[in-house]
Design an enzyme around this catalytic site. Structure first.
Site, mmCIF file in Angstrom:
data_model
loop_
_atom_site.group_PDB
_atom_site.id
_atom_site.type_symbol
_atom_site.label_atom_id
_atom_site.label_comp_id
_atom_site.label_asym_id
_atom_site.label_seq_id
_atom_site.Cartn_x
_atom_site.Cartn_y
_atom_site.Cartn_z
ATOM 1 C CE LYS A 7 -3.568 2.686 0.362
ATOM 2 N NZ LYS A 7 -4.510 2.913 -0.710
HETATM 3 N N1 LIG Z 1 -10.228 8.479 0.845
HETATM 4 C C1 LIG Z 1 -9.558 7.697 0.019
HETATM 5 O O1 LIG Z 1 -9.580 7.884 -1.208
HETATM 6 C C2 LIG Z 1 -8.767 6.521 0.571
HETATM 7 C C3 LIG Z 1 -8.430 5.488 -0.313
HETATM 8 C C4 LIG Z 1 -7.758 4.367 0.182
HETATM 9 C C5 LIG Z 1 -7.384 4.328 1.529
HETATM 10 N N2 LIG Z 1 -7.680 5.372 2.352
HETATM 11 C C6 LIG Z 1 -7.267 5.263 3.757
HETATM 12 O O2 LIG Z 1 -8.422 4.823 4.467
HETATM 13 C C7 LIG Z 1 -8.399 5.376 5.786
HETATM 14 C C8 LIG Z 1 -9.700 6.160 6.006
HETATM 15 O O3 LIG Z 1 -9.754 7.204 5.044
HETATM 16 P P1 LIG Z 1 -11.076 8.087 4.828
HETATM 17 O O4 LIG Z 1 -10.852 8.857 3.569
HETATM 18 O O5 LIG Z 1 -12.308 7.266 4.990
HETATM 19 O O6 LIG Z 1 -10.914 9.082 6.075
HETATM 20 P P2 LIG Z 1 -12.052 9.883 6.862
HETATM 21 O O7 LIG Z 1 -13.237 10.150 5.992
HETATM 22 O O8 LIG Z 1 -11.336 11.014 7.484
HETATM 23 O O9 LIG Z 1 -12.531 8.839 7.992
HETATM 24 C C9 LIG Z 1 -11.722 8.476 9.073
HETATM 25 C C10 LIG Z 1 -12.500 7.557 9.982
HETATM 26 O O10 LIG Z 1 -11.671 7.206 11.106
HETATM 27 C C11 LIG Z 1 -12.363 7.545 12.311
HETATM 28 N N3 LIG Z 1 -11.373 7.900 13.340
HETATM 29 C C12 LIG Z 1 -10.217 8.596 13.171
HETATM 30 N N4 LIG Z 1 -9.568 8.692 14.336
HETATM 31 C C13 LIG Z 1 -10.321 8.035 15.253
HETATM 32 C C14 LIG Z 1 -10.166 7.776 16.647
HETATM 33 N N5 LIG Z 1 -9.086 8.210 17.332
HETATM 34 N N6 LIG Z 1 -11.133 7.077 17.275
HETATM 35 C C15 LIG Z 1 -12.221 6.645 16.587
HETATM 36 N N7 LIG Z 1 -12.411 6.846 15.279
HETATM 37 C C16 LIG Z 1 -11.469 7.539 14.617
HETATM 38 C C17 LIG Z 1 -13.239 8.702 11.925
HETATM 39 O O11 LIG Z 1 -14.256 8.887 12.890
HETATM 40 P P3 LIG Z 1 -15.100 10.274 12.893
HETATM 41 O O12 LIG Z 1 -16.143 10.087 11.845
HETATM 42 O O13 LIG Z 1 -15.643 10.357 14.262
HETATM 43 O O14 LIG Z 1 -14.132 11.381 12.579
HETATM 44 C C18 LIG Z 1 -13.764 8.198 10.581
HETATM 45 O O15 LIG Z 1 -14.733 7.202 10.746
HETATM 46 C C19 LIG Z 1 -7.122 6.218 5.895
HETATM 47 O O16 LIG Z 1 -6.096 5.451 6.478
HETATM 48 C C20 LIG Z 1 -6.823 6.539 4.436
HETATM 49 O O17 LIG Z 1 -5.434 6.825 4.244
HETATM 50 C C21 LIG Z 1 -8.398 6.453 1.913
#
Ligand SMILES: NC(=O)c1ccc[n+]([C@@H]2O[C@H](COP(=O)([O-])OP(=O)(O)OC[C@H]3O[C@@H](n4cnc5c(N)ncnc54)[C@H](OP(=O)(O)O)[C@@H]3O)[C@@H](O)[C@H]2O)c1
Length: 308
Positions: free
Chosen positions: A175
């Site tokens: 990744k």
């Molecule tokens: N977006 C993309 O295109 C993509 C593609 C592949 C992989 N990723 C990876 O997938 C992961 C998630 O990405 P995303 O885009 O979905 O991010 P996001 O929309 O910012 O969502 C993050 C999630 O993590 C939760 N979270 C973060 N810190 C936390 C904590 N301390 N305790 C409990 N919950 C916590 C958040 O809860 P809240 O809702 O309460 O904030 C939310 O549910 C990341 O590692 C990212 O690098 C993202």
């Protein structure tokens, strides 16, 4: 809302990615218990039949717990922190983490889980939330092969393919490599698009020609509408991309590989993340590079396909 998790499958983390992915499991007919720190983000899952759990420690009653959160520290907090999944007496059979985290952090988490008898699969993904909704996500997993075999049908239901790359944290290295290229490509795509535009080729014409060429990919196609119409609705933030570029540079040092292109891109994304620290798409890089080229861009308002 429930204080218990009554399904075999649990899902923690309903951000942009987690919500789209968990919804695919529910729509494929799987009973799902879900928990998210910000409770309102679970509403769309409740509407399609998922059980929304109010206490994350209760998720330990699920046999398989999927996690999709931001960083290594967030995952540690959810599993091992106060009120976390392992804070009570119950234990899931396995945790399948799909976030993009470091290989060293993931190894620490593996140790913490296996020490208390919980198996762990690292299973990061390729694709954004729109790709996930379209059923085109790629899942790449590592860890005990028997654990992969046990959840393979669930991983396959999340997208177009699930692959096993080996033991331990090899999928994290995969990744990190993937997202390093992801950063390098957007950097190069923005640079050449600006050069072509300054010379006189309209952005939509240039990008469509790249998409039709041997260089076109699912990635260049799905970023094209954003770049043409300056629509920076978030798919992935500059801050998250910077995290991944830092992981790439760290892995290059760890394995003794020189990655000059990734290093330059890392600096460019660091400056972007300072300029745009909030909720905006990383393809806003186009505006930042345009500024340094003395260009003021306008949305072209042309309907272009995103390839999905
Ligand atoms: N977006 C993309 O295109 C993509 C593609 C592949 C992989 N990723 C990876 O997938 C992961 C998630 O990405 P995303 O885009 O979905 O991010 P996001 O929309 O910012 O969502 C993050 C999630 O993590 C939760 N979270 C973060 N810190 C936390 C904590 N301390 N305790 C409990 N919950 C916590 C958040 O809860 P809240 O809702 O309460 O904030 C939310 O549910 C990341 O590692 C990212 O690098 C993202």
């Amino acid at each position: 809302m429930s204080s218990k998790a009554s399904h075999d499958i649990g899902w923690i983390g309903l951000g942009r990615m987690g919500e789209a992915m968990a919804a695919r499991l529910v729509k494929a007919g799987h009973g799902l218990s879900v928990w998210n720190r910000t409770a309102s983000k679970a509403d769309p899952l409740a509407q399609i039949g998922a059980e929304v759990v109010t206490d994350k420690a209760a998720m330990a009653h699920c046999a398989t717990v999927f996690t999709m959160v931001s960083t290594t520290d967030d995952l540690k907090d959810i599993l091992f922190g106060a009120g976390g999944v392992l804070s009570g007496n119950a234990r899931p059979k396995r945790v399948v983490d799909m976030s993009s985290i470091s290989d060293t952090g993931s190894a620490e988490i593996r140790k913490g889980l296996t020490d208390v008898g919980v198996a762990y699969l690292s299973a990061p993904v390729s694709g954004n939330a729109k790709v996930a909704k379209a059923g085109k996500l790629l899942v790449v997993a590592s860890g005990p092969k028997a654990e992969y075999d046990a959840v393979q049908p669930l991983l396959a239901a999340l997208g177009r393919a699930a692959m096993y790359v080996g033991e331990g944290e090899l999928s994290r290295v995969w990744k990190i490599a993937h997202n390093t290229m992801f950063g390098v490509i957007i950097q190069s795509l923005c640079e050449i698009t600006l050069m072509a535009e300054k010379a006189g080729i309209a952005r939509h014409v240039f990008l469509e020609s790249i998409n039709q060429s041997v260089l076109g990919s699912m990635y260049t196609r799905y970023k094209t509408p954003a770049l043409v119409n300056l629509d920076f609705t978030t798919t992935f933030t500059p801050k998250l991309l910077l995290k991944d570029m830092e992981l790439g540079i760290g892995a290059a040092k760890q394995f003794g590989v020189v990655m000059p292109t990734a290093s330059v891109t890392r600096d460019s994304i660091a400056s972007l993340a300072h300029q745009y620290p909030g909720d905006i798409d990383f393809s806003v890089l186009l505006l930042e590079l345009a500024r340094s080229a003395g260009m003021k861009l306008e949305a072209e308002n042309v309907k272009v396909g995103d390839g999905l």
